[in-house]
Design an enzyme around this catalytic site. Sequence first.
Site, PDB file in Angstrom:
ATOM      1  N   SER A   1     -31.393  61.623  40.098  1.00  0.00           N
ATOM      2  CA  SER A   1     -31.598  61.914  41.519  1.00  0.00           C
ATOM      3  C   SER A   1     -31.319  60.706  42.408  1.00  0.00           C
ATOM      4  O   SER A   1     -30.875  60.866  43.553  1.00  0.00           O
ATOM      5  CB  SER A   1     -33.030  62.414  41.747  1.00  0.00           C
ATOM      6  OG  SER A   1     -33.978  61.475  41.269  1.00  0.00           O
TER       7      SER A   1
ATOM      8  N   ASP B   1     -41.702  61.855  49.871  1.00  0.00           N
ATOM      9  CA  ASP B   1     -42.455  62.144  48.648  1.00  0.00           C
ATOM     10  C   ASP B   1     -43.064  60.896  48.025  1.00  0.00           C
ATOM     11  O   ASP B   1     -43.786  60.985  47.028  1.00  0.00           O
ATOM     12  CB  ASP B   1     -41.581  62.886  47.634  1.00  0.00           C
ATOM     13  CG  ASP B   1     -40.419  62.046  47.090  1.00  0.00           C
ATOM     14  OD1 ASP B   1     -40.353  60.834  47.389  1.00  0.00           O
ATOM     15  OD2 ASP B   1     -39.578  62.606  46.354  1.00  0.00           O
TER      16      ASP B   1
ATOM     17  N   HIS C   1     -39.079  58.933  45.615  1.00  0.00           N
ATOM     18  CA  HIS C   1     -37.676  58.585  45.781  1.00  0.00           C
ATOM     19  C   HIS C   1     -37.509  57.612  46.949  1.00  0.00           C
ATOM     20  O   HIS C   1     -38.308  57.630  47.887  1.00  0.00           O
ATOM     21  CB  HIS C   1     -36.835  59.837  46.037  1.00  0.00           C
ATOM     22  CG  HIS C   1     -36.761  60.759  44.864  1.00  0.00           C
ATOM     23  ND1 HIS C   1     -37.663  61.779  44.664  1.00  0.00           N
ATOM     24  CD2 HIS C   1     -35.890  60.806  43.827  1.00  0.00           C
ATOM     25  CE1 HIS C   1     -37.358  62.425  43.555  1.00  0.00           C
ATOM     26  NE2 HIS C   1     -36.285  61.856  43.021  1.00  0.00           N
TER      27      HIS C   1
END
Length: 318
Positions: free
Chosen positions: A86, A250, A253
């Site tokens: 990611s 979040d 990340h």
Amino acid sequence: MGSRSRAPRVRTIALAAAATLASTGSAYVGARNLLSGQADQARRVIPKAWDIPPRADGVYSPGGGPVERWYRGVPFDLHLMIFGDSTATGYGCRTADEVPGVLIARGLAEHSGKRIRLSTKAIVGATSKGLSGQVDAMFVAGPPPDAAVIMVGANDITKPNGIGPSARRLGRAVRRLRDAGAVVVVGTCPDFGVITAIPQPLRWVARSRGLRLARAQAAAVRAAGGVPVPLADLVSREFLKAPEILFSDDMFHPSAAGYALAAEQLLPALCNALGECHGDDETESPFTSRIPDTSSLLDRVGLSRLWRRSTGVPAPVV
């Protein structure tokens, strides 16, 4: 007489050993229960990765300007491909211009004066086990790139996968890319110690394993002919200083600013490996961890119940 005198001593040693084993077992179970409870807490705090990262692929020219959609026949000078998880897709970014691959492509275009085609094979939630599939997809799609950037490792810690096997899988992916003629730069596993959403001591355990994986990754990447960039050493201090700026919503990340910080470390290594550095731009990124390699009972209890965030969302292609 001697044998009779030894018998009580043997029984005493056996009882002491049994007590030690029982104590160790209790500590093991207690530590595992503690970490399991904290893993549940982390799962509640850190949301799953459901969003689709911004679209980023295309051709980037010197001087900036909008990305040009690539299709067969559109000219470019150098093909850059992004592999990994990611963080490689730019999960958490709001626009394409914030994605690390785009930042690197634009920076490379400025440094080299060339048109850079950017392609992304990275997948949200990928571990080192998925790298072989991403490289396979590269060969199916067309000729190999001139340069590749890989960012992977965090999900190998949260799954968890073995440190040695994970590093060897990364090394094999780097070797395949190098054998195909690509320059390869790898951003190694990040530092979990900066993620305050993970409670202690679970954060300490994840950090310890992550740093050990980063060291193993660096050795495997070098052995395969790639260039490791130790992101844990290079950006952790800044993340600790300004988490509200460098993390996305979040708190797991990176934010756009966090990705920009990482791209600033990867770009010089890539330019140097490609021979596109000019003047003071030439730098090296040796892997010299500032963190000692430590392990304890908490390291050995395993992380099999860490939060499961991955959804396997692919990075979209324009």
